[in-house]
Design a protein around this motif. Structure first.
Motif, PDB file in Angstrom:
ATOM      1  N   LEU A  40      14.480  21.430  20.882  1.00 13.07           N
ATOM      2  CA  LEU A  40      14.300  20.107  21.463  1.00 13.07           C
ATOM      3  C   LEU A  40      15.641  19.380  21.506  1.00 13.07           C
ATOM      4  N   ASN A  41      15.822  18.574  22.550  1.00 13.91           N
ATOM      5  CA  ASN A  41      16.964  17.689  22.674  1.00 13.91           C
ATOM      6  C   ASN A  41      16.466  16.296  23.042  1.00 13.91           C
ATOM      7  N   PHE A  42      17.225  15.275  22.662  1.00 10.90           N
ATOM      8  CA  PHE A  42      16.817  13.917  23.005  1.00 10.90           C
ATOM      9  C   PHE A  42      16.696  13.757  24.516  1.00 10.90           C
ATOM     10  N   ALA A  43      17.474  14.533  25.258  1.00 11.85           N
ATOM     11  CA  ALA A  43      17.385  14.473  26.716  1.00 11.85           C
ATOM     12  C   ALA A  43      16.000  14.853  27.224  1.00 11.85           C
ATOM     13  N   ASP A  44      15.266  15.701  26.485  1.00 15.78           N
ATOM     14  CA  ASP A  44      13.910  16.068  26.904  1.00 15.78           C
ATOM     15  C   ASP A  44      13.007  14.838  26.965  1.00 15.78           C
ATOM     16  N   ILE A  45      13.175  13.936  26.005  1.00 13.79           N
ATOM     17  CA  ILE A  45      12.388  12.704  25.990  1.00 13.79           C
ATOM     18  C   ILE A  45      12.728  11.846  27.208  1.00 13.79           C
ATOM     19  N   LEU A  46      14.021  11.760  27.512  1.00 11.46           N
ATOM     20  CA  LEU A  46      14.448  10.969  28.663  1.00 11.46           C
ATOM     21  C   LEU A  46      13.986  11.602  29.969  1.00 11.46           C
ATOM     22  N   HIS A  47      14.009  12.937  30.053  1.00 11.50           N
ATOM     23  CA  HIS A  47      13.531  13.616  31.261  1.00 11.50           C
ATOM     24  C   HIS A  47      12.065  13.277  31.535  1.00 11.50           C
ATOM     25  N   ARG A 129      42.820  16.721  15.648  1.00 13.43           N
ATOM     26  CA  ARG A 129      43.876  17.429  14.933  1.00 13.43           C
ATOM     27  C   ARG A 129      43.568  17.517  13.438  1.00 13.43           C
ATOM     28  N   ALA A 130      44.059  18.565  12.824  1.00 14.17           N
ATOM     29  CA  ALA A 130      43.907  18.713  11.380  1.00 14.17           C
ATOM     30  C   ALA A 130      44.495  17.496  10.677  1.00 14.17           C
ATOM     31  N   GLY A 131      43.782  16.997   9.686  1.00 12.20           N
ATOM     32  CA  GLY A 131      44.238  15.835   8.944  1.00 12.20           C
ATOM     33  C   GLY A 131      43.748  14.514   9.486  1.00 12.20           C
ATOM     34  N   GLU A 132      43.252  14.490  10.718  1.00 13.25           N
ATOM     35  CA  GLU A 132      42.705  13.252  11.262  1.00 13.25           C
ATOM     36  C   GLU A 132      41.332  12.975  10.641  1.00 13.25           C
ATOM     37  N   THR A 133      40.905  11.710  10.751  1.00 18.62           N
ATOM     38  CA  THR A 133      39.591  11.318  10.255  1.00 18.62           C
ATOM     39  C   THR A 133      38.612  11.234  11.410  1.00 18.62           C
ATOM     40  N   LEU A 134      37.506  11.972  11.288  1.00 18.53           N
ATOM     41  CA  LEU A 134      36.436  11.978  12.282  1.00 18.53           C
ATOM     42  C   LEU A 134      35.228  11.274  11.690  1.00 18.53           C
ATOM     43  N   LEU A 135      34.747  10.248  12.364  1.00 18.06           N
ATOM     44  CA  LEU A 135      33.546   9.526  11.953  1.00 18.06           C
ATOM     45  C   LEU A 135      32.411   9.949  12.871  1.00 18.06           C
ATOM     46  N   VAL A 136      31.336  10.497  12.307  1.00 15.82           N
ATOM     47  CA  VAL A 136      30.206  10.991  13.089  1.00 15.82           C
ATOM     48  C   VAL A 136      28.985  10.120  12.815  1.00 15.82           C
ATOM     49  N   LEU A 137      28.468   9.465  13.845  1.00 17.48           N
ATOM     50  CA  LEU A 137      27.251   8.682  13.714  1.00 17.48           C
ATOM     51  C   LEU A 137      26.038   9.603  13.832  1.00 17.48           C
ATOM     52  N   ALA A 138      24.926   9.235  13.182  1.00 15.38           N
ATOM     53  CA  ALA A 138      23.723  10.073  13.160  1.00 15.38           C
ATOM     54  C   ALA A 138      24.093  11.501  12.781  1.00 15.38           C
ATOM     55  N   ASP A 203      29.888   9.349  18.811  1.00 13.70           N
ATOM     56  CA  ASP A 203      28.751   8.427  18.867  1.00 13.70           C
ATOM     57  C   ASP A 203      27.652   8.917  19.807  1.00 13.70           C
ATOM     58  N   PRO A 204      26.594   9.551  19.257  1.00 14.53           N
ATOM     59  CA  PRO A 204      25.428   9.892  20.074  1.00 14.53           C
ATOM     60  C   PRO A 204      24.338   8.829  20.035  1.00 14.53           C
ATOM     61  N   VAL A 205      24.639   7.654  19.463  1.00 20.77           N
ATOM     62  CA  VAL A 205      23.615   6.638  19.207  1.00 20.77           C
ATOM     63  C   VAL A 205      23.707   5.457  20.165  1.00 20.77           C
ATOM     64  N   GLY A 206      24.913   4.883  20.321  1.00 22.07           N
ATOM     65  CA  GLY A 206      25.079   3.701  21.148  1.00 22.07           C
ATOM     66  C   GLY A 206      24.562   2.451  20.461  1.00 22.07           C
ATOM     67  N   GLY A 207      24.321   1.405  21.259  1.00 23.22           N
ATOM     68  CA  GLY A 207      23.731   0.180  20.736  1.00 23.22           C
ATOM     69  C   GLY A 207      24.540  -0.444  19.622  1.00 23.22           C
ATOM     70  N   ASP A 208      23.841  -0.910  18.586  1.00 20.18           N
ATOM     71  CA  ASP A 208      24.497  -1.584  17.465  1.00 20.18           C
ATOM     72  C   ASP A 208      25.491  -0.672  16.753  1.00 20.18           C
ATOM     73  N   LEU A 223      37.112   6.850  20.875  1.00 24.65           N
ATOM     74  CA  LEU A 223      35.679   6.647  20.641  1.00 24.65           C
ATOM     75  C   LEU A 223      34.924   7.456  21.686  1.00 24.65           C
ATOM     76  N   LEU A 224      34.259   8.515  21.239  1.00 30.05           N
ATOM     77  CA  LEU A 224      33.593   9.446  22.137  1.00 30.05           C
ATOM     78  C   LEU A 224      32.145   9.017  22.360  1.00 30.05           C
ATOM     79  N   VAL A 225      31.791   8.757  23.612  1.00 34.93           N
ATOM     80  CA  VAL A 225      30.437   8.341  23.971  1.00 34.93           C
ATOM     81  C   VAL A 225      29.636   9.588  24.307  1.00 34.93           C
ATOM     82  N   ILE A 226      28.704   9.952  23.407  1.00 34.88           N
ATOM     83  CA  ILE A 226      27.924  11.179  23.567  1.00 34.88           C
ATOM     84  C   ILE A 226      26.547  10.894  24.163  1.00 34.88           C
ATOM     85  N   GLY A 227      25.926   9.788  23.749  1.00 38.26           N
ATOM     86  CA  GLY A 227      24.576   9.479  24.235  1.00 38.26           C
ATOM     87  C   GLY A 227      24.084   8.175  23.648  1.00 38.26           C
TER      88      GLY A 227
END
Length: 311
Positions: A40-47, A129-138, A203-208, A223-227
């Motif tokens: 399942l993917n969240f896109a299935d709900i949107l479809h 890059r190695a050593g960078e900080t990645l923040l992952v929402l959800a 960011d796969p969440v958006g909104g707040d 800032l990567l906009v995923i969904g």
């Protein structure tokens, strides 16, 4: 054959129904499989609701990716060729990848979209890059956890944002640091990074969540906009991006050509071969329980990939 169908657009709980439909016929370069498992993917709900950016005319069978067996006995996985979707006894794959050794059917079913999206975002739309900080929402969800694993494999420091302690345990087990309270995201990220912020936000969440995350993007960050699993499409004040000198980067993975996707898949499978990544299946549902599985996914009560067994 049996298949879940969407006869008209609407909330999935109102429109999904099981029907007997003809076997799908593969076109040139396509492969028909007997489905072993479908992710399942969240896109299935949107479809189902007709709210995805690429609308599929009803009636159609949802389900974006499966693992199964070809007519000549090969075990493969990959993305389906819409509108003959994955939530059915048989499906047609746009590209059939050999099922990796050591993977279960459920893992193989969910191996494509989430890792492809993560690779596209982290290594094509930006260069983590190695050593960078990645923040992952959800970070405990299927898409987020793939990004966590890919970030760690790239040598980044990864901080995952989750909603409760059960999800935190999943992300810690993957090797990341964890923020358990999204409401405290800004203060916590600043403390963890000595005020610098995150070089890359996934960011796969958006909104707040987007509104909070853009406040902790580092100087020259991305800032990567995923969904938009959070339901609201956020807006960003461009003066803020200018003053902090960061980029807001859209990630529309499905628009890329097959040859590029194939190159990314080879990189992803090389990571699996040395077990630098490990697809987590959080729940497997019976075929007739698709609406329940979608309800749990929509409510964000799941971890890892959510998978539907074949009928």
């Amino acid at each position: 054959m049996r298949a879940w169908r969407v006869p008209r657009y609407g909330p999935f709980a109102d429109v999904l129904e099981v029907a007997d439909v003809p076997r799908p016929e593969p076109g040139p370069g396509e492969t028909r499989v007997r489905v072993a498992a479908a992710a399942l993917n969240f896109a299935d709900i949107l479809h189902c609701a007709g709210e995805y950016q690429e609308r599929i005319p009803p009636p159609f069978t949802p389900g974006l990716e499966v693992a199964g067996t070809t007519d000549d006995g090969r075990r493969v996985f990959g993305p389906v060729s819409l509108p003959h979707g994955g939530f059915a006894e048989e499906a047609v794959l746009r590209t059939a990848w050999p099922w990796p050794d050591g993977m279960s059917a459920a893992q193989a079913a969910g191996f494509f979209v989430s890792y492809q999206t993560g690779w596209c975002a982290l290594h094509h739309r930006t260069s983590l890059r190695a050593g960078e900080t990645l923040l992952v929402l959800a970070a405990a969800g299927g898409v987020g956890l793939a990004a966590v694993q890919l970030g760690l494999a790239a040598g980044a420091r990864v901080i995952g944002v989750v909603g409760d302690e059960a999800k935190a345990a999943v992300v810690r087990a993957a090797g990341a640091e964890v923020l358990v309270d999204p409401e405290d995201l800004v203060t916590s990220v600043r403390e963890l990074t000595d005020g610098r912020g995150a070089d890359v936000v996934y960011d796969p969440v958006g909104g707040d969540s987007f509104d909070a995350a853009r406040r902790v993007v580092a100087w020259e960050g991305r800032l990567l906009v995923i969904g938009f699993a959070g339901g609201r499409i956020a807006e960003a004040p461009t003066n803020h991006a200018l003053v902090k000198n960061y980029a807001i980067v859209g990630v529309h993975w499905s628009a890329y050509p097959p040859e590029l996707v194939a190159a990314w898949q080879r990189e992803i499978e090389a990571l699996w071969d040395r077990r630098a990544i490990d697809p987590l299946v959080g729940a497997v549902y019976a075929f007739d329980d698709l609406p329940t599985a979608m309800t749990e996914l929509q409510a964000r009560r799941t971890t890892g990939r959510v998978v539907l067994r074949a009928p």
